[in-house]
Design a protein around this motif. Structure first.
Motif, mmCIF file in Angstrom:
data_model
loop_
_atom_site.group_PDB
_atom_site.id
_atom_site.type_symbol
_atom_site.label_atom_id
_atom_site.label_comp_id
_atom_site.label_asym_id
_atom_site.label_seq_id
_atom_site.Cartn_x
_atom_site.Cartn_y
_atom_site.Cartn_z
ATOM 1 N N GLY A 270 20.074 86.608 54.983
ATOM 2 C CA GLY A 270 18.768 87.075 54.543
ATOM 3 C C GLY A 270 18.228 86.271 53.375
ATOM 4 O O GLY A 270 17.052 85.892 53.353
ATOM 5 N N LEU A 271 19.090 86.001 52.390
ATOM 6 C CA LEU A 271 18.676 85.213 51.222
ATOM 7 C C LEU A 271 18.290 83.803 51.648
ATOM 8 O O LEU A 271 17.280 83.251 51.178
ATOM 9 C CB LEU A 271 19.809 85.167 50.199
ATOM 10 N N SER A 272 19.067 83.203 52.534
ATOM 11 C CA SER A 272 18.768 81.836 52.970
ATOM 12 C C SER A 272 17.401 81.769 53.633
ATOM 13 O O SER A 272 16.657 80.799 53.443
ATOM 14 C CB SER A 272 19.847 81.330 53.929
ATOM 15 N N MET A 273 17.044 82.799 54.395
ATOM 16 C CA MET A 273 15.744 82.812 55.064
ATOM 17 C C MET A 273 14.605 82.848 54.056
ATOM 18 O O MET A 273 13.592 82.163 54.227
ATOM 19 C CB MET A 273 15.655 83.996 56.023
ATOM 20 N N GLN A 274 14.771 83.633 53.009
ATOM 21 C CA GLN A 274 13.717 83.687 51.998
ATOM 22 C C GLN A 274 13.605 82.356 51.252
ATOM 23 O O GLN A 274 12.495 81.890 50.964
ATOM 24 C CB GLN A 274 13.985 84.830 51.029
ATOM 25 N N LEU A 275 14.732 81.716 50.972
ATOM 26 C CA LEU A 275 14.704 80.437 50.273
ATOM 27 C C LEU A 275 14.097 79.336 51.143
ATOM 28 O O LEU A 275 13.363 78.477 50.646
ATOM 29 C CB LEU A 275 16.124 80.038 49.857
ATOM 30 N N ILE A 276 14.396 79.359 52.444
ATOM 31 C CA ILE A 276 13.912 78.314 53.344
ATOM 32 C C ILE A 276 12.460 78.527 53.719
ATOM 33 O O ILE A 276 11.649 77.587 53.707
ATOM 34 C CB ILE A 276 14.792 78.272 54.616
ATOM 35 N N PHE A 277 12.105 79.776 54.043
ATOM 36 C CA PHE A 277 10.803 80.008 54.650
ATOM 37 C C PHE A 277 9.680 80.286 53.656
ATOM 38 O O PHE A 277 8.509 80.125 54.002
ATOM 39 C CB PHE A 277 10.881 81.147 55.669
ATOM 40 N N THR A 278 9.992 80.668 52.426
ATOM 41 C CA THR A 278 8.920 80.894 51.451
ATOM 42 C C THR A 278 8.093 79.625 51.226
ATOM 43 O O THR A 278 6.865 79.662 51.330
ATOM 44 C CB THR A 278 9.477 81.426 50.123
ATOM 45 N N PRO A 279 8.698 78.464 50.926
ATOM 46 C CA PRO A 279 7.861 77.263 50.756
ATOM 47 C C PRO A 279 7.154 76.848 52.041
ATOM 48 O O PRO A 279 6.016 76.361 51.985
ATOM 49 C CB PRO A 279 8.860 76.191 50.294
ATOM 50 N N MET A 280 7.789 77.044 53.195
ATOM 51 C CA MET A 280 7.125 76.716 54.460
ATOM 52 C C MET A 280 5.894 77.582 54.662
ATOM 53 O O MET A 280 4.830 77.102 55.075
ATOM 54 C CB MET A 280 8.088 76.913 55.637
ATOM 55 N N LEU A 281 6.039 78.866 54.360
ATOM 56 C CA LEU A 281 4.928 79.805 54.532
ATOM 57 C C LEU A 281 3.798 79.500 53.554
ATOM 58 O O LEU A 281 2.614 79.549 53.919
ATOM 59 C CB LEU A 281 5.441 81.229 54.328
ATOM 60 N N LEU A 282 4.137 79.147 52.341
ATOM 61 C CA LEU A 282 3.114 78.806 51.355
ATOM 62 C C LEU A 282 2.353 77.541 51.757
ATOM 63 O O LEU A 282 1.148 77.441 51.511
ATOM 64 C CB LEU A 282 3.754 78.636 49.971
ATOM 65 N N ARG A 283 3.052 76.592 52.394
ATOM 66 C CA ARG A 283 2.363 75.395 52.892
ATOM 67 C C ARG A 283 1.382 75.758 54.003
ATOM 68 O O ARG A 283 0.266 75.223 54.058
ATOM 69 C CB ARG A 283 3.383 74.367 53.391
ATOM 70 N N LEU A 284 1.784 76.674 54.906
ATOM 71 C CA LEU A 284 0.877 77.125 55.963
ATOM 72 C C LEU A 284 -0.364 77.796 55.376
ATOM 73 O O LEU A 284 -1.488 77.580 55.836
ATOM 74 C CB LEU A 284 1.598 78.096 56.914
ATOM 75 N N MET A 285 -0.154 78.606 54.318
ATOM 76 C CA MET A 285 -1.302 79.290 53.694
ATOM 77 C C MET A 285 -2.208 78.297 52.965
ATOM 78 O O MET A 285 -3.429 78.464 52.962
ATOM 79 C CB MET A 285 -0.779 80.350 52.707
ATOM 80 N N ASP A 286 -1.603 77.258 52.391
ATOM 81 C CA ASP A 286 -2.425 76.227 51.729
ATOM 82 C C ASP A 286 -3.242 75.452 52.770
ATOM 83 O O ASP A 286 -4.430 75.180 52.539
ATOM 84 C CB ASP A 286 -1.507 75.277 50.960
ATOM 85 N N GLN A 287 -2.637 75.144 53.902
ATOM 86 C CA GLN A 287 -3.374 74.480 54.976
ATOM 87 C C GLN A 287 -4.506 75.382 55.501
ATOM 88 O O GLN A 287 -5.600 74.897 55.811
ATOM 89 C CB GLN A 287 -2.421 74.123 56.116
ATOM 90 N N LYS A 288 -4.234 76.662 55.573
ATOM 91 C CA LYS A 288 -5.257 77.605 56.047
ATOM 92 C C LYS A 288 -6.452 77.614 55.097
ATOM 93 O O LYS A 288 -7.605 77.584 55.522
ATOM 94 C CB LYS A 288 -4.638 79.015 56.141
ATOM 95 N N ARG A 289 -6.178 77.647 53.796
ATOM 96 C CA ARG A 289 -7.268 77.658 52.811
ATOM 97 C C ARG A 289 -8.075 76.365 52.885
ATOM 98 O O ARG A 289 -9.311 76.376 52.787
ATOM 99 C CB ARG A 289 -6.702 77.867 51.404
ATOM 100 N N ARG A 290 -7.389 75.243 53.037
ATOM 101 C CA ARG A 290 -8.083 73.950 53.119
ATOM 102 C C ARG A 290 -8.932 73.854 54.393
ATOM 103 O O ARG A 290 -10.007 73.278 54.395
ATOM 104 C CB ARG A 290 -7.078 72.811 53.085
ATOM 105 N N ALA A 291 -8.409 74.452 55.505
ATOM 106 C CA ALA A 291 -9.150 74.423 56.762
ATOM 107 C C ALA A 291 -10.409 75.272 56.683
ATOM 108 O O ALA A 291 -11.407 74.976 57.321
ATOM 109 C CB ALA A 291 -8.262 74.902 57.903
#
Length: 291
Positions: A270-291
């Protein structure tokens, strides 16, 4: 894929650990204030509980004795493909829920094992779509569900562990006999090989749980190996941008086994998923805002 309306899909069979993924992402969604449209794969089964029993009974004497929820004949692949396509295009789509038990069915005044009516997703009512089920990376004929998600995650235990979990769940929670569960495993095997396994070659990240105790004969196992009796192998299709030294420093007891693979203690999943996917998810949200 869609920068403006991202889709995350988690694929894995029942008992694989997809619930852990769902819980980890819910923590991230809440912490980062992300509105997610949650979609369960069970909602895209073709038959409700009674209908599936009838279909299986008819299939036994017909040309498809191996009918199972793993394969396309018992699922609405076209409708799932259309949902992903519409959501990626404009944030809309058609969804429903499968009501597993009395608690879920009570608010809808329906029987357990039935579907709620189809409903339309209102555009801009969510920031992303999160799918968890059997077929997030499926392909069948002209249908290619795997082409839509921006992030594809596979969660799968080694096969002996998967069988142990199914035997214990179906016997202890559902009251099935040992012989009936084994028969189900055998019946589903062709669809598992044809339609489930290939998906894990299309994912961006895979989590595979491996027991560190003897599971050589899963059909006589008395207990399900615990998280402390397991390791989890995490494989990245493209390791570019993954900070492996950081992950290993945060996940005590982990090690790299290949240039794109790390192994961690089972209790750290569970901890590994939060560490791995939090930055990935934030990048997706940044791309969404830019789009």
């Amino acid at each position: 894929m869609s920068k403006k309306h991202p889709i995350i899909a988690v694929t894995g069979s029942s008992g694989a650990g997809t619930t852990t993924v769902m819980a980890s992402f819910k923590h991230i969604f809440r912490r980062e204030k992300i509105r997610a449209e949650l979609v369960e794969g069970d909602a895209f089964h073709r038959y409700d509980r009674k209908g599936m029993r009838a279909a299986m009974k008819a299939a036994e004497s017909g040309q498809d004795p191996n009918l199972s929820h793993f394969g396309p004949e018992a699922n609405l692949f076209q409708e799932l493909d259309e949902l992903f396509g519409r959501y990626g295009e404009n944030g809309s789509g058609r969804v429903r829920r499968y009501l597993h038990n009395d608690e879920e069915a009570a608010p809808f005044a329906q029987e357990p094992g039935t579907f709620t009516p189809w409903q339309e997703i209102t555009p801009d009512s969510s920031d992303l779509l999160f799918y968890e089920g059997l077929h997030g990376a499926a392909k069948h004929g002209e249908i290619n569900i795997a082409r839509h998600p921006d992030l594809l995650i596979g969660v799968v235990p080694i096969i002996n562990l998967e069988w142990i979990q199914k035997l214990h769940r179906d016997q202890n929670l559902r009251g099935y006999s040992h012989e009936a569960v084994v028969e189900t495993i055998l019946r589903r095997m062709p669809d598992y090989v044809k339609h489930i396994c290939p998906q894990f070659s299309r994912t961006h990240v895979n989590f595979q749980r491996v027991p560190t105790v003897d599971t050589s004969n899963p059909f006589i196992a008395r207990d399900i190996p615990s998280a402390d009796e397991s390791m989890v192998v995490i494989r990245f299709t493209n390791p570019k941008g993954i900070d492996f030294p950081y992950l290993m420093s945060m996940l005590h007891g982990s090690m790299m086994t290949r240039p794109n693979t790390i192994m961690i203690p089972g209790g750290k999943m569970g901890l590994s998923m939060q560490l791995i996917f939090t930055p990935m998810l934030l990048r997706l949200m940044d791309q969404k805002r830019r789009a």
